[in-house]
Scaffold this motif. Structure first.
Motif, PDB file in Angstrom:
ATOM      1  N   THR A 158      21.555  -3.277  30.251  1.00  0.00           N
ATOM      2  CA  THR A 158      22.572  -4.179  29.698  1.00  0.00           C
ATOM      3  C   THR A 158      23.792  -4.304  30.602  1.00  0.00           C
ATOM      4  O   THR A 158      24.580  -5.234  30.458  1.00  0.00           O
ATOM      5  N   GLY A 159      23.978  -3.345  31.519  1.00  0.00           N
ATOM      6  CA  GLY A 159      25.152  -3.394  32.391  1.00  0.00           C
ATOM      7  C   GLY A 159      26.425  -2.918  31.724  1.00  0.00           C
ATOM      8  O   GLY A 159      27.527  -3.231  32.182  1.00  0.00           O
ATOM      9  N   ILE A 160      26.298  -2.171  30.620  1.00  0.00           N
ATOM     10  CA  ILE A 160      27.481  -1.699  29.893  1.00  0.00           C
ATOM     11  C   ILE A 160      27.622  -0.187  29.982  1.00  0.00           C
ATOM     12  O   ILE A 160      28.703   0.367  29.797  1.00  0.00           O
ATOM     13  N   GLY A 161      26.548   0.507  30.314  1.00  0.00           N
ATOM     14  CA  GLY A 161      26.538   1.969  30.303  1.00  0.00           C
ATOM     15  C   GLY A 161      27.614   2.599  31.170  1.00  0.00           C
ATOM     16  O   GLY A 161      28.359   3.480  30.709  1.00  0.00           O
ATOM     17  N   LEU A 162      27.724   2.173  32.414  1.00  0.00           N
ATOM     18  CA  LEU A 162      28.703   2.775  33.317  1.00  0.00           C
ATOM     19  C   LEU A 162      30.130   2.366  32.954  1.00  0.00           C
ATOM     20  O   LEU A 162      31.077   3.116  33.199  1.00  0.00           O
ATOM     21  N   ALA A 163      30.287   1.180  32.360  1.00  0.00           N
ATOM     22  CA  ALA A 163      31.612   0.780  31.887  1.00  0.00           C
ATOM     23  C   ALA A 163      32.062   1.698  30.749  1.00  0.00           C
ATOM     24  O   ALA A 163      33.225   2.107  30.673  1.00  0.00           O
ATOM     25  N   ILE A 164      31.111   2.059  29.865  1.00  0.00           N
ATOM     26  CA  ILE A 164      31.419   2.995  28.784  1.00  0.00           C
ATOM     27  C   ILE A 164      31.753   4.371  29.360  1.00  0.00           C
ATOM     28  O   ILE A 164      32.692   5.044  28.911  1.00  0.00           O
ATOM     29  N   THR A 165      30.996   4.792  30.368  1.00  0.00           N
ATOM     30  CA  THR A 165      31.244   6.087  31.018  1.00  0.00           C
ATOM     31  C   THR A 165      32.656   6.148  31.581  1.00  0.00           C
ATOM     32  O   THR A 165      33.381   7.139  31.391  1.00  0.00           O
ATOM     33  N   LYS A 166      33.062   5.105  32.292  1.00  0.00           N
ATOM     34  CA  LYS A 166      34.409   5.076  32.872  1.00  0.00           C
ATOM     35  C   LYS A 166      35.478   5.131  31.776  1.00  0.00           C
ATOM     36  O   LYS A 166      36.473   5.865  31.912  1.00  0.00           O
ATOM     37  N   ALA A 167      35.276   4.387  30.693  1.00  0.00           N
ATOM     38  CA  ALA A 167      36.259   4.373  29.603  1.00  0.00           C
ATOM     39  C   ALA A 167      36.396   5.752  28.974  1.00  0.00           C
ATOM     40  O   ALA A 167      37.509   6.207  28.671  1.00  0.00           O
ATOM     41  N   ILE A 168      35.278   6.454  28.786  1.00  0.00           N
ATOM     42  CA  ILE A 168      35.310   7.799  28.200  1.00  0.00           C
ATOM     43  C   ILE A 168      36.031   8.777  29.117  1.00  0.00           C
ATOM     44  O   ILE A 168      36.883   9.563  28.680  1.00  0.00           O
ATOM     45  N   VAL A 169      35.688   8.748  30.413  1.00  0.00           N
ATOM     46  CA  VAL A 169      36.305   9.671  31.377  1.00  0.00           C
ATOM     47  C   VAL A 169      37.808   9.434  31.465  1.00  0.00           C
ATOM     48  O   VAL A 169      38.608  10.382  31.449  1.00  0.00           O
TER      49      VAL A 169
END
Length: 455
Positions: free
Chosen positions: A419-430
């Protein structure tokens, strides 16, 4: 009213009030100083005359032999004084001026007691005139008693005139200083208002969505800091606006694909285009695409909550190794399926985090590694004074420049992305944990570097 005009007016008022206060105090201080200086002059000259005549005169009538014209310098100005010879009755036996105090030849009874006592006076009235005076009694050489006095005085009016002249010179200096200060103030106000005018001009451009505009200011101090912060904000707005446009384009594309599939198969079933034997398969596709669409929407909503801090964090102290052990346990089936080894090396560290969300962030990176790795994934931790570095490496293909620049953008997908959202979520969490994340190529593949604060 412009800020420049306000600054100039404030500067003029400040100078006027300051000079007024200084002028009043200077006038009082200078006048007191000159009066004291005049009194000391009278005492010095009167003492000399007293020594000349004391004990050498026998009778009050002999006081007429005393002759002297006092003159002295006060504050750089020569002032005329007067010398009176007065007997015990207050009669003026001699005066160095023909017409003392506007006429009369007698000292008033009210100050007669001062005339017969040695001393000096900063301000007394003789006649109706304020004077600074010094009194020196003369002793008879026969009786040894006081037979009269020498009164040395000068007019307070003359001292005030000298004081005003000195203050006038100072005020001229203040005026010149004020003019110079106004010129300097004008230039300073220009140095402040000009950058603000430039900032205002760029703000108008940004208001019209011309993001990325910068203001060039040749200045120091807070104005320079403001300009730098404004330029950084302008660049951030441009990047945000660009990412939002890209997000809308990618989101519309990602949502459009499953919607078109669902619509196409649904219309096919309705119109009888799809044969009865193929209907179950078509329904499965509709269900799969509906689930995919739901997952995309849920991920978007979750990412939005993370970025706007609407999703609460349940912070606890956790051991980093325990978190990775759980991640490795969850991802082990995928590792075994692709025959990929995973290695964990480094010192353990305690971090304050939301365990569930941090596991999700690490799982997104590990899943990405499983997708691209050839044989192995390596996890390394390095403790520093106030933070821990976490490196998650894999030996897969290297990132392209486009991937490095846009990897953490929403809906940006690599060759095998979902979906192309996984790493964006990772960055937001970090970042919500106060950490940072970056990705780069290594000699043997790629690496994700995460930095988190140690609890």
């Amino acid at each position: 009213m412009s800020i420049r005009f306000k600054l100039i007016i404030s500067y003029i008022l400040l100078i006027f009030i300051s000079f007024s206060i200084i002028g009043v105090f200077f006038n009082l201080m200078i006048r007191d100083f000159l009066i004291n200086e005049a009194r000391q002059n009278l005492i010095r000259q009167g003492s000399v005359i007293q020594r000349l005549y004391n004990g050498r005169i026998s009778t009050p009538e002999a006081l007429q032999s005393i002759r002297y014209m006092p003159q002295f310098r006060v504050g750089g100005k020569i002032l005329d004084g007067d010398l009176l010879v007065v007997d015990l009755n207050g009669d003026i036996v001699y005066s160095s001026k023909q017409n003392p105090f506007g006429g009369g030849n007698r000292i008033e009874y009210a100050i007669l007691d001062k005339i017969t006592k040695e001393g000096s006076y900063n301000s007394i009235k003789i006649g109706n005139i304020d004077v600074v005076a010094a009194v020196f009694p003369i002793i008879s050489n026969i009786s040894g008693k006081v037979i009269g006095s020498i009164v040395m005085y000068t007019l307070v009016k003359g001292i005030k005139i000298a004081s005003l002249q000195i203050v006038g010179v100072l005020l001229k200096g203040f005026l010149v200083s004020g003019i110079i200060s106004l010129i300097i103030g004008y230039l300073l106000s220009k140095s402040i208002s000009a950058p603000i005018a430039k900032l205002t001009e760029v703000v108008e451009k940004i208001k019209n969505k011309k993001f990325g505009e910068k203001v060039e200011i040749k200045s120091d101090g807070e104005i320079k800091l403001l300009a730098d912060a404004f330029n950084d904000m302008s660049v951030e707005l441009r990047n945000y606006y660009t990412s939002q446009r890209r997000f809308l384009q990618n989101a519309s594309h990602e949502l459009k694909t499953p919607l078109m599939l669902i619509q196409g198969y649904a219309e096919g079933i309705k119109d009888g285009v799809i044969e009865s034997d193929d209907i179950p398969k078509s329904l499965d596709i509709i269900i799969d695409e509906s689930i995919r669409l739901r997952d995309i929407v849920n991920d978007l909503m979750y990412l939005t909550k993370l970025e706007t801090h609407q999703e609460g964090l349940k912070m606890h102290k956790e051991y980093l190794k325990d978190i990775f052990d759980e991640c490795i346990e969850k991802i082990m089936p995928q590792l075994n399926k692709k025959k990929i080894k995973i290695n964990y090396n480094g010192n353990d560290a305690v971090v304050k985090c939301d365990r569930r969300k941090l596991i999700q962030a690490f799982m997104n990176i590990l899943s990405n590694g499983v997708r691209y790795a050839k044989t192995a994934i390596d996890v390394e931790t390095h403790n520093h004074k106030d933070h821990v570095e976490i490196k998650i490496k894999n030996d897969g293909r290297k990132f392209t420049d486009e991937e490095l620049n846009n990897m953490f953008e929403r809906f940006f997908k690599g060759d095998e992305g979902e979906t192309g959202i996984g790493l964006a979520i990772t960055k937001a969490i970090v970042e919500w944990h106060g950490g940072t994340i970056e990705a780069f190529n290594t000699d043997g593949g790629v690496c994700f570097l995460i930095k988190l604060r140690i609890a």
